[in-house]
Design an enzyme around this catalytic site. Structure first.
Site, PDB file in Angstrom:
ATOM      1  N   HIS A   1      43.670  29.984  45.668  1.00 20.24           N
ATOM      2  CA  HIS A   1      44.552  30.739  46.525  1.00 20.24           C
ATOM      3  C   HIS A   1      43.898  31.397  47.695  1.00 20.24           C
ATOM      4  CE1 HIS A   1      48.514  33.411  46.194  1.00 20.24           C
ATOM      5  NE2 HIS A   1      48.059  33.247  47.471  1.00 20.24           N
TER       6      HIS A   1
ATOM      7  N   ASN B   1      50.410  42.071  48.792  1.00 18.12           N
ATOM      8  CA  ASN B   1      51.826  41.724  47.980  1.00 18.12           C
ATOM      9  C   ASN B   1      51.199  40.710  47.015  1.00 18.12           C
ATOM     10  OD1 ASN B   1      54.202  41.565  47.331  1.00 18.12           O
ATOM     11  ND2 ASN B   1      55.045  40.364  48.961  1.00 18.12           N
TER      12      ASN B   1
ATOM     13  N   ASN C   1      52.304  28.761  53.835  1.00 17.37           N
ATOM     14  CA  ASN C   1      53.067  29.339  54.866  1.00 17.37           C
ATOM     15  C   ASN C   1      52.306  29.559  56.074  1.00 17.37           C
ATOM     16  OD1 ASN C   1      50.950  30.908  53.819  1.00 17.37           O
ATOM     17  ND2 ASN C   1      51.787  33.168  53.970  1.00 17.37           N
TER      18      ASN C   1
ATOM     19  N   ASP D   1      43.446  35.180  47.031  1.00 15.28           N
ATOM     20  CA  ASP D   1      44.619  35.418  48.024  1.00 15.28           C
ATOM     21  C   ASP D   1      44.131  35.993  49.353  1.00 15.28           C
ATOM     22  OD1 ASP D   1      47.077  35.625  48.824  1.00 15.28           O
ATOM     23  OD2 ASP D   1      47.554  37.303  47.793  1.00 15.28           O
TER      24      ASP D   1
ATOM     25  N   HIS E   1      44.548  31.558  52.256  1.00 16.36           N
ATOM     26  CA  HIS E   1      45.490  31.518  53.367  1.00 16.36           C
ATOM     27  C   HIS E   1      44.474  31.487  54.699  1.00 16.36           C
ATOM     28  CE1 HIS E   1      49.340  32.964  51.489  1.00 16.36           C
ATOM     29  NE2 HIS E   1      48.486  33.541  50.896  1.00 16.36           N
ATOM     30  N   LEU E   2      44.655  30.158  55.159  1.00 10.99           N
ATOM     31  CA  LEU E   2      43.923  29.610  56.350  1.00 10.99           C
ATOM     32  C   LEU E   2      44.581  29.913  57.692  1.00 10.99           C
ATOM     33  CD1 LEU E   2      41.844  26.590  54.663  1.00 10.99           C
ATOM     34  CD2 LEU E   2      41.110  28.999  54.942  1.00 10.99           C
TER      35      LEU E   2
ATOM     36  N   HIS F   1      48.514  35.601  41.636  1.00 10.11           N
ATOM     37  CA  HIS F   1      48.364  37.114  41.696  1.00 10.11           C
ATOM     38  C   HIS F   1      49.043  38.138  40.696  1.00 10.11           C
ATOM     39  CE1 HIS F   1      51.467  36.764  44.358  1.00 10.11           C
ATOM     40  NE2 HIS F   1      50.757  36.417  45.400  1.00 10.11           N
TER      41      HIS F   1
ATOM     42  N   HIS G   1      54.533  32.350  43.615  1.00 12.79           N
ATOM     43  CA  HIS G   1      54.701  33.840  44.228  1.00 12.79           C
ATOM     44  C   HIS G   1      55.927  34.401  43.677  1.00 12.79           C
ATOM     45  CE1 HIS G   1      54.276  36.863  47.448  1.00 12.79           C
ATOM     46  NE2 HIS G   1      55.379  37.074  47.237  1.00 12.79           N
TER      47      HIS G   1
ATOM     48  N   HIS H   1      44.748  38.868  58.914  1.00 12.16           N
ATOM     49  CA  HIS H   1      45.440  39.164  59.949  1.00 12.16           C
ATOM     50  C   HIS H   1      44.539  39.877  61.076  1.00 12.16           C
ATOM     51  CE1 HIS H   1      48.867  38.724  57.529  1.00 12.16           C
ATOM     52  NE2 HIS H   1      48.545  39.472  56.295  1.00 12.16           N
TER      53      HIS H   1
END
EC number: 3.5.2.3
Length: 425
Positions: A59, A277, A93, A304, A61-62, A231, A178, A308
């Protein structure tokens, strides 16, 4: 060939002096002493440190494509390698969403050009992750996607999730969820509890997560689908998953380091580095997560990792995006807080990052043996280091753990026999 000398590996929970001979991409020999005299051998001194299988993170996010101001495939996988990970599974996403064969192929091309570790991409469950129309499961499965998920959002209707699970069963792929009921979020930015009331920040109640898990485990029972929960954060969710496993339903689950380490009471004020989240919950929830991990209700740990840009996280909690980075800090934080304090064994922690996630997703990674890929990480268990944003290889540093002093930092990571991270000397 490469020879790693002066290392230690875990064997049945015991550290054993070990040397590893690597021929090309694979391990040729593992022994307490290897006599290799060839001039062609590159010797790597492990300096008495742990040699662990390369970690598997199911899990992350790239952000690429579409969110390169936050992270890229290159920077995100460099961060993963620094954290000891050799396999990562990025969530869909992105923009565009990997919801068609064409989009998945475009993503794979980007991965092949810049990824520093193995990247196994997810495909979305619904087109554009909009929750209204299923993707073509058959075509995407033939394309070799890792699994199907709409992570970032929950699948809001039971009928859509039911249809997705039936398709997933046909193509023998997991549904990864999720879990969040949008009708129960109430615009929240942290956990709904005493601390949110003190800070005057709207909160997200436990039931926003747990009711969707309860719905989905019944759908998994009805379809026979392998259903994996992302998560997990609440005591009610742990109870539902535990009961589902006892009933023979094929459900697995992950938990993040931050949900094991922090609670709502750690939120110091309106600080968006504490906004993720699901949110940081109560101490009672945290204790349930720890119990669930140790008794096998929760199967593995996943970061996760959610980078940002600084200006995004500089906003108030009610406006800033959800998520914190975790690839570079996950193992050291958990080793320091749980293994060094005697709550977990080193074997348990390593397993949560290696064989456990690999096994539940039928991946042939997360272990070291003759003829396996030389995916490994060398970890210094004894030197204390401070977590500093300037040391991060991720483009982002949005984490509440800056300034923490930790042990268990990877010094070298290898993928298929090639060094993909080495600590600066």
């Amino acid at each position: 060939m490469k020879l790693i000398k002066n290392g230690k590996i875990l064997k049945n929970g015991i550290l054993k002096d070990t040397e590893i001979l690597i021929d090309g991409k694979r391990i040729k020999q593992i022994s307490s002493k290897i006599n290799a005299s060839s001039s062609n051998i590159e010797v790597i001194d492990a300096k008495g440190n742990l040699i662990a299988p390369g970690f598997v993170d199911v899990h992350v996010h790239l952000r690429e494509p579409g969110g390169e101001h936050k992270e890229t495939i290159e920077s995100g996988t460099k961060a993963a390698a620094r954290g000891g990970f050799t396999t990562v599974c990025p969530m869909p996403n992105t923009r565009p969403v990997p919801d068609t064969v064409e989009h998945v192929r475009e993503l794979r091309q980007r991965i092949s050009e810049t990824a520093q570790v193995r990247v196994l991409p997810y495909a979305a469950i619904t087109k554009r992750q909009a929750g209204t129309e299923l993707v073509d499961f058959e075509k995407l499965a033939l394309e070799g996607v890792f699994a199907f998920t709409d992570d970032g959002v929950g699948v809001q209707t039971a009928s859509m999730m039911y249809a997705a699970m039936k398709q997933a069963v046909k193509v023998k792929k997991p549904i990864v969820a999720h879990c969040e009921d949008n009708s129960l979020i109430y615009g929240g930015a942290m956990h709904k509890g005493k601390r949110s009331e003190e800070l005057g920040i709207p909160g997200i109640p436990n039931i926003a997560e747990s009711v969707q898990i309860a719905r989905d485990v019944l759908l998994a029972e009805a379809t026979g689908c392998h259903y994996h929960v992302c998560h997990v954060s609440t005591k009610e969710s742990v109870r539902v998953i535990r009961d589902a496993k006892k009933a023979g339903i094929h459900v697995t689950a992950e938990v993040t380091p931050h949900h094991l380490l922090l609670t709502e009471n750690d939120v110091p004020g309106d600080d968006s580095n504490y906004k993720m989240n699901p949110p940081l919950r109560s101490n009672e929830d945290r204790e349930a997560l720890l119990e669930g991990l140790l008794d096998g209700t929760i199967d593995c740990i996943a970061t996760d990792h959610a980078p940002h840009a600084k200006e995004e996280k500089a906003q108030p909690m009610t406006k800033a995006p959800f998520g914190i980075v975790g690839s570079e800090t996950a193992f050291p934080l958990l080793y320091t807080h749980f293994v060094r304090r005697g709550n977990w064994s080193l074997q348990q922690l390593v397993d949560y990052f290696t064989i456990k996630p690999a096994t539940i997703f039928n991946l042939n990674y997360g272990k070291l043996h003759k003829d396996s890929y030389a995916d490994l990480t060398i970890i210094d268990l004894n030197t204390e280091k401070e977590i500093k944003s300037e040391d991060f290889l991720s483009k982002a540093d949005n984490t509440p753990f800056i300034g923490e002093k930790v042990y268990g930092n990877p010094t070298l990571t290898m993928l298929k026999g090639e060094v993909v991270f080495e600590e600066e000397k």
